[in-house]
Design a protein around this motif. Structure first.
Motif, mmCIF file in Angstrom:
data_model
loop_
_atom_site.group_PDB
_atom_site.id
_atom_site.type_symbol
_atom_site.label_atom_id
_atom_site.label_comp_id
_atom_site.label_asym_id
_atom_site.label_seq_id
_atom_site.Cartn_x
_atom_site.Cartn_y
_atom_site.Cartn_z
ATOM 1 N N PHE A 71 0.936 -1.257 0.175
ATOM 2 C CA PHE A 71 0.046 0.017 0.036
ATOM 3 C C PHE A 71 0.665 1.380 0.103
ATOM 4 O O PHE A 71 0.619 2.164 -0.587
ATOM 5 C CB PHE A 71 -0.801 -0.027 1.287
ATOM 6 N N LEU A 72 2.073 1.354 0.880
ATOM 7 C CA LEU A 72 2.795 2.562 0.805
ATOM 8 C C LEU A 72 3.385 2.532 -0.375
ATOM 9 O O LEU A 72 3.956 3.783 -0.647
ATOM 10 C CB LEU A 72 3.679 2.479 2.161
ATOM 11 N N ARG A 73 3.875 1.549 -1.267
ATOM 12 C CA ARG A 73 4.232 1.957 -2.434
ATOM 13 C C ARG A 73 3.568 2.515 -3.427
ATOM 14 O O ARG A 73 4.080 3.422 -4.306
ATOM 15 C CB ARG A 73 4.751 0.730 -3.152
ATOM 16 N N GLY A 74 2.215 2.606 -3.185
ATOM 17 C CA GLY A 74 1.525 3.317 -4.055
ATOM 18 C C GLY A 74 0.745 4.524 -3.486
ATOM 19 O O GLY A 74 -0.137 5.119 -3.958
ATOM 20 N N VAL A 75 1.278 5.023 -2.350
ATOM 21 C CA VAL A 75 0.823 6.270 -1.423
ATOM 22 C C VAL A 75 0.639 7.310 -2.547
ATOM 23 O O VAL A 75 -0.451 8.081 -2.270
ATOM 24 C CB VAL A 75 1.511 6.303 -0.287
ATOM 25 N N PRO A 76 1.651 7.953 -3.126
ATOM 26 C CA PRO A 76 1.452 9.155 -3.641
ATOM 27 C C PRO A 76 0.244 9.832 -4.541
ATOM 28 O O PRO A 76 -0.282 10.569 -4.420
ATOM 29 C CB PRO A 76 2.979 9.374 -4.739
ATOM 30 N N ARG A 77 -0.081 8.793 -5.121
ATOM 31 C CA ARG A 77 -1.508 9.090 -5.824
ATOM 32 C C ARG A 77 -2.924 8.275 -4.987
ATOM 33 O O ARG A 77 -3.882 8.482 -5.865
ATOM 34 C CB ARG A 77 -1.334 8.454 -7.418
ATOM 35 N N SER A 78 -2.712 7.799 -3.971
ATOM 36 C CA SER A 78 -3.887 7.268 -3.429
ATOM 37 C C SER A 78 -4.795 8.134 -2.361
ATOM 38 O O SER A 78 -3.830 8.994 -1.905
ATOM 39 C CB SER A 78 -3.390 5.972 -2.638
ATOM 40 N N PRO A 79 -5.770 8.132 -2.217
ATOM 41 C CA PRO A 79 -6.468 8.831 -1.256
ATOM 42 C C PRO A 79 -5.930 8.504 0.195
ATOM 43 O O PRO A 79 -5.991 9.155 1.024
ATOM 44 C CB PRO A 79 -8.160 8.157 -1.370
ATOM 45 N N GLY A 80 -5.403 7.256 0.410
ATOM 46 C CA GLY A 80 -4.984 6.646 1.675
ATOM 47 C C GLY A 80 -3.845 7.642 2.000
ATOM 48 O O GLY A 80 -3.336 7.909 3.069
ATOM 49 N N GLY A 81 -3.078 7.770 0.782
ATOM 50 C CA GLY A 81 -1.650 8.550 1.162
ATOM 51 C C GLY A 81 -2.028 10.009 1.414
ATOM 52 O O GLY A 81 -1.395 10.704 2.443
ATOM 53 N N PHE A 82 -2.954 10.708 0.879
ATOM 54 C CA PHE A 82 -3.373 11.955 1.343
ATOM 55 C C PHE A 82 -3.976 12.021 2.975
ATOM 56 O O PHE A 82 -3.260 12.785 3.420
ATOM 57 C CB PHE A 82 -4.510 12.547 0.151
ATOM 58 N N LEU A 83 -4.748 10.974 3.227
ATOM 59 C CA LEU A 83 -5.079 10.816 4.561
ATOM 60 C C LEU A 83 -4.035 10.775 5.588
ATOM 61 O O LEU A 83 -3.969 11.208 6.741
ATOM 62 C CB LEU A 83 -6.222 9.882 4.712
ATOM 63 N N ILE A 84 -3.013 9.809 5.255
ATOM 64 C CA ILE A 84 -1.690 9.609 6.119
ATOM 65 C C ILE A 84 -1.114 11.074 6.335
ATOM 66 O O ILE A 84 -0.905 11.279 7.400
ATOM 67 C CB ILE A 84 -0.857 8.528 5.610
ATOM 68 N N GLY A 85 -0.912 11.680 5.109
ATOM 69 C CA GLY A 85 -0.236 12.857 5.236
ATOM 70 C C GLY A 85 -0.965 14.014 5.897
ATOM 71 O O GLY A 85 -0.345 14.755 6.660
ATOM 72 N N ALA A 86 -2.184 13.982 5.792
ATOM 73 C CA ALA A 86 -3.107 15.054 6.536
ATOM 74 C C ALA A 86 -3.133 14.607 8.094
ATOM 75 O O ALA A 86 -3.305 15.390 8.811
ATOM 76 C CB ALA A 86 -4.417 14.938 6.076
ATOM 77 N N TRP A 87 -3.029 13.289 8.440
ATOM 78 C CA TRP A 87 -3.195 12.912 9.861
ATOM 79 C C TRP A 87 -1.766 13.211 10.452
ATOM 80 O O TRP A 87 -1.778 13.789 11.495
ATOM 81 C CB TRP A 87 -3.145 11.245 9.743
ATOM 82 N N ILE A 88 -0.510 13.073 9.813
ATOM 83 C CA ILE A 88 0.528 13.611 10.301
ATOM 84 C C ILE A 88 0.841 15.157 10.393
ATOM 85 O O ILE A 88 1.146 15.543 11.466
ATOM 86 C CB ILE A 88 1.772 13.224 9.476
ATOM 87 N N ALA A 89 0.174 15.815 9.593
ATOM 88 C CA ALA A 89 0.098 17.197 9.520
ATOM 89 C C ALA A 89 -0.779 17.540 10.736
ATOM 90 O O ALA A 89 -0.214 18.821 11.459
ATOM 91 C CB ALA A 89 -0.395 17.964 8.251
ATOM 92 N N ALA A 90 -2.204 17.054 11.074
ATOM 93 C CA ALA A 90 -2.823 17.428 11.938
ATOM 94 C C ALA A 90 -1.982 17.294 13.487
ATOM 95 O O ALA A 90 -2.395 17.776 14.363
ATOM 96 C CB ALA A 90 -4.041 16.891 12.024
ATOM 97 N N ILE A 91 -1.688 16.230 13.486
ATOM 98 C CA ILE A 91 -0.881 15.756 14.937
ATOM 99 C C ILE A 91 0.239 16.807 15.067
ATOM 100 O O ILE A 91 0.174 17.400 16.300
ATOM 101 C CB ILE A 91 -0.172 14.448 14.637
ATOM 102 N N LEU A 92 1.176 17.168 14.292
ATOM 103 C CA LEU A 92 1.897 18.117 14.310
ATOM 104 C C LEU A 92 1.583 19.487 14.781
ATOM 105 O O LEU A 92 1.965 20.239 15.666
ATOM 106 C CB LEU A 92 3.015 18.283 13.264
ATOM 107 N N LEU A 93 0.328 19.771 14.006
ATOM 108 C CA LEU A 93 -0.468 21.007 14.363
ATOM 109 C C LEU A 93 -1.096 21.062 15.693
ATOM 110 O O LEU A 93 -0.832 22.130 16.574
ATOM 111 C CB LEU A 93 -1.116 21.499 13.122
ATOM 112 N N ALA A 94 -1.336 20.042 16.085
ATOM 113 C CA ALA A 94 -2.227 19.864 17.403
ATOM 114 C C ALA A 94 -1.154 20.169 18.573
ATOM 115 O O ALA A 94 -1.706 20.553 19.779
ATOM 116 C CB ALA A 94 -2.661 18.722 17.664
ATOM 117 N N PHE A 95 0.172 20.046 18.424
ATOM 118 C CA PHE A 95 1.220 20.100 19.552
ATOM 119 C C PHE A 95 1.233 21.570 19.916
ATOM 120 O O PHE A 95 1.893 21.898 20.895
ATOM 121 C CB PHE A 95 2.424 19.737 19.131
ATOM 122 N N GLY A 96 0.762 22.438 18.856
ATOM 123 C CA GLY A 96 0.610 24.039 19.451
ATOM 124 C C GLY A 96 2.038 24.593 18.840
ATOM 125 O O GLY A 96 2.819 24.114 18.221
ATOM 126 N N PRO A 97 2.268 26.156 19.384
ATOM 127 C CA PRO A 97 3.207 26.698 18.895
ATOM 128 C C PRO A 97 4.761 26.325 19.445
ATOM 129 O O PRO A 97 5.656 26.389 18.757
ATOM 130 C CB PRO A 97 2.941 28.010 19.428
#
Length: 159
Positions: A71-97
């Motif tokens: 699955f991870l080999r096909g990540v760049p064009r998949s909705p799952g890849g977007f969701l994984i990236g969005a999940w990581i970004a949301a976690i980083l933003l949730a830590f605050g300034p």
């Protein structure tokens, strides 16, 4: 943990005291509080950061599955890849300034940069709200995973 306990007798004494309190706990709330205290003490004795330890364990377990690697080999064009990236970004933003570990600042997070330079972003006064975005991303990933699991049953049995 054992080496650190031998080097520092207060760690072992503290753990033994918690265990003694377990024996006298009559209430479920007290028992749960003691359990949390015991595990925090063990974690502090190990010297490992909880976020680092849990993230490392999660990544290692996930990467052992061949389906996940495929699955991870096909990540760049998949909705799952977007969701994984969005999940990581949301976690980083949730830590605050300022990202802190055990009360000590380890650096500024991406939230600070966005707060300073992106117009309107200063309206988000509670960065922990990004955990809700992370939860939605995980829910969507679970949906994708369940669809992948159910697909063979649908094809085989016509359910």
């Amino acid at each position: 943990v054992i080496r650190r306990m031998k080097a520092d007798a207060t760690i072992e004494a503290g753990l033994r005291e918690i265990v003694r309190n377990f024996e006298s706990a009559r209430d479920l709330k007290i028992f749960i509080a003691l359990d949390i205290q015991f595990h925090r003490s063990l974690l502090e004795a190990s010297g490992l950061q909880p976020l680092v330890l849990s993230t490392l364990a999660f990544v290692l377990v996930i990467l052992t599955f061949p389906g996940v690697r495929a699955f991870l080999r096909g990540v760049p064009r998949s909705p799952g890849g977007f969701l994984i990236g969005a999940w990581i970004a949301a976690i980083l933003l949730a830590f605050g300034p300022i990202i802190t570990v055990k009360g000590q600042a380890i650096g500024s997070g991406p939230y600070l940069w966005l707060y300073q330079y992106v117009p309107g972003f200063n309206g988000m006064r509670v960065p922990a709200r990004f955990f809700m975005v992370a939860t939605v991303c995980l829910a969507a990933l679970v949906g994708i995973g369940m669809a992948g699991i159910a697909r063979p049953a649908v094809e085989q049995f016509g359910v």
